[in-house]
Design a protein around this motif. Sequence first.
Motif, mmCIF file in Angstrom:
data_model
loop_
_atom_site.group_PDB
_atom_site.id
_atom_site.type_symbol
_atom_site.label_atom_id
_atom_site.label_comp_id
_atom_site.label_asym_id
_atom_site.label_seq_id
_atom_site.Cartn_x
_atom_site.Cartn_y
_atom_site.Cartn_z
ATOM 1 N N UNK A 132 0.839 -1.202 0.000
ATOM 2 C CA UNK A 132 0.000 0.000 0.000
ATOM 3 C C UNK A 132 0.873 1.250 0.000
ATOM 4 N N UNK A 133 0.408 2.262 -0.696
ATOM 5 C CA UNK A 133 1.120 3.536 -0.744
ATOM 6 C C UNK A 133 0.494 4.541 0.216
ATOM 7 N N UNK A 134 1.236 5.604 0.498
ATOM 8 C CA UNK A 134 0.791 6.656 1.410
ATOM 9 C C UNK A 134 1.598 7.909 1.104
ATOM 10 N N UNK A 135 1.081 9.093 1.413
ATOM 11 C CA UNK A 135 1.851 10.312 1.191
ATOM 12 C C UNK A 135 3.019 10.411 2.161
ATOM 13 N N UNK A 136 4.165 10.788 1.647
ATOM 14 C CA UNK A 136 5.270 11.183 2.521
ATOM 15 C C UNK A 136 5.208 12.703 2.673
ATOM 16 N N UNK A 137 5.890 13.213 3.698
ATOM 17 C CA UNK A 137 5.870 14.653 3.916
ATOM 18 C C UNK A 137 4.739 15.128 4.792
ATOM 19 N N UNK A 138 3.995 14.199 5.383
ATOM 20 C CA UNK A 138 2.960 14.539 6.355
ATOM 21 C C UNK A 138 2.758 13.342 7.275
ATOM 22 N N UNK A 139 2.064 13.557 8.367
ATOM 23 C CA UNK A 139 1.879 12.505 9.369
ATOM 24 C C UNK A 139 1.046 11.359 8.791
ATOM 25 N N UNK A 140 1.484 10.109 8.937
ATOM 26 C CA UNK A 140 0.690 8.982 8.424
ATOM 27 C C UNK A 140 -0.627 8.849 9.173
ATOM 28 N N UNK A 141 -1.678 8.561 8.430
ATOM 29 C CA UNK A 141 -3.009 8.434 9.009
ATOM 30 C C UNK A 141 -3.235 7.005 9.533
ATOM 31 N N UNK A 142 -4.252 6.851 10.354
ATOM 32 C CA UNK A 142 -4.437 5.601 11.091
ATOM 33 C C UNK A 142 -4.847 4.411 10.228
ATOM 34 N N UNK A 143 -5.342 4.635 9.024
ATOM 35 C CA UNK A 143 -5.739 3.500 8.188
ATOM 36 C C UNK A 143 -4.573 2.913 7.407
ATOM 37 N N UNK A 144 -3.376 3.489 7.524
ATOM 38 C CA UNK A 144 -2.193 2.899 6.900
ATOM 39 C C UNK A 144 -1.896 1.570 7.601
ATOM 40 N N UNK A 145 -1.605 0.541 6.830
ATOM 41 C CA UNK A 145 -1.358 -0.787 7.376
ATOM 42 C C UNK A 145 -0.247 -0.737 8.424
ATOM 43 N N UNK A 146 -0.492 -1.346 9.582
ATOM 44 C CA UNK A 146 0.474 -1.394 10.688
ATOM 45 C C UNK A 146 0.915 0.012 11.134
ATOM 46 N N UNK A 147 0.005 0.943 11.061
ATOM 47 C CA UNK A 147 0.287 2.344 11.382
ATOM 48 C C UNK A 147 0.908 2.522 12.752
ATOM 49 N N UNK A 148 0.448 1.735 13.731
ATOM 50 C CA UNK A 148 0.823 1.975 15.116
ATOM 51 C C UNK A 148 2.135 1.322 15.529
ATOM 52 N N UNK A 149 2.783 0.558 14.620
ATOM 53 C CA UNK A 149 3.967 -0.183 15.072
ATOM 54 C C UNK A 149 5.136 -0.180 14.092
ATOM 55 N N UNK A 150 5.056 0.620 13.031
ATOM 56 C CA UNK A 150 6.093 0.507 11.993
ATOM 57 C C UNK A 150 6.768 1.821 11.616
ATOM 58 N N UNK A 151 6.296 2.940 12.109
ATOM 59 C CA UNK A 151 6.848 4.240 11.693
ATOM 60 C C UNK A 151 7.823 4.841 12.700
ATOM 61 N N UNK A 152 8.063 4.167 13.803
ATOM 62 C CA UNK A 152 8.844 4.778 14.880
ATOM 63 C C UNK A 152 10.241 5.192 14.444
ATOM 64 N N UNK A 153 10.826 4.461 13.509
ATOM 65 C CA UNK A 153 12.201 4.738 13.100
ATOM 66 C C UNK A 153 12.298 5.558 11.817
ATOM 67 N N UNK A 154 11.168 6.065 11.342
ATOM 68 C CA UNK A 154 11.186 6.910 10.151
ATOM 69 C C UNK A 154 11.559 8.339 10.560
ATOM 70 N N UNK A 155 12.666 8.879 10.049
ATOM 71 C CA UNK A 155 13.116 10.208 10.502
ATOM 72 C C UNK A 155 12.137 11.327 10.205
ATOM 73 N N UNK A 156 11.311 11.199 9.177
ATOM 74 C CA UNK A 156 10.364 12.265 8.847
ATOM 75 C C UNK A 156 9.314 12.454 9.939
ATOM 76 N N UNK A 157 9.035 11.397 10.706
ATOM 77 C CA UNK A 157 8.028 11.528 11.764
ATOM 78 C C UNK A 157 8.520 12.398 12.908
ATOM 79 N N UNK A 158 9.804 12.714 12.920
ATOM 80 C CA UNK A 158 10.372 13.580 13.959
ATOM 81 C C UNK A 158 10.774 14.950 13.407
ATOM 82 N N UNK A 159 10.525 15.163 12.119
ATOM 83 C CA UNK A 159 10.880 16.425 11.470
ATOM 84 C C UNK A 159 9.667 17.355 11.524
#
Length: 281
Positions: A138-165
């Motif tokens: 599945x695709x999703x927009x980068x450059x903004x906060x991932x939304x809750x319907x993204x697959x495994x949203x709650x357990x897979x983005x912790x190490x993505x540097x953009x989520x802290x930018x």
Amino acid sequence: MKVLMGPDPSQIYRPDGGKNKEDFRNYTSGPLLDRVYTTYKLMHTHQTVDFVRRKHEEFGAFSYKKMSVMEAVELLDGLVDESDPDVDFPNSFHAFQTAEGIRKAHPDKDWFHLVGLLHDLGKILVMAGEPQWSVVGDTFPVGCHPQKSVVFWDSTFQDNPDTKDPRYCTDYGMYEPHCGLENVLMSWGHDEYMYRMMKFNKFSLPPEAFYMIRFHSFYPWHTGGDYRHLCCPHDLSMLPWVQEFNKFDLYTKSEDLPDVSMLRPYYQGLIDKYCPGVLCW
């Protein structure tokens, strides 16, 4: 808005008499779950704004290979999609299953049949050496906060540097309200690559076809109902087409594999009509 009248998937999309509609896209259990989760964890860690921009530059010249559409279909004989919890057979069969489902339901729209065959051909990027996490899923927009319907949203983005930018970690991130999906940078994968490849090679298909190819894996939008705050009226007018296509992309998956040799002449005729010859990939 015109409503497309495709068939009810709960009624007809059981080619082998097997799965019901609710059995598809099970991301909580199943024999393939570990493989699927690992693919998404890598994707959600490494798909950043900078990564996507580099991939646009790397593949934007379409200099990887020259071949026909049917040769690309045959390349998918060697690809099993590691993000797919529903099937564990080569992607080439899925292309024909999708196309034939559309053909039965929409016999008067031959361009739509061809979209079914084309939609996953961007996965040849795996043959170009790309890891599956930057090609499938599945695709999703980068450059903004991932939304809750993204697959495994709650357990897979912790190490993505953009989520802290701070530029990228809000719902709008680097975008303006209702800027339109045309102006949104999607995670890199087979959708965006194939859309750009079709534009580069000047496929003579209607706009709806290009839209379905570009956003068919954007499940958080067309199925999850998220990211509407980025959509313009044109996106919403195209949404029913993407949702109609999704019925066939998802619910025609079956272990009852088609006889490709019998189907090939029909689809070769469509290729000759809309995207003939040797193309740049």
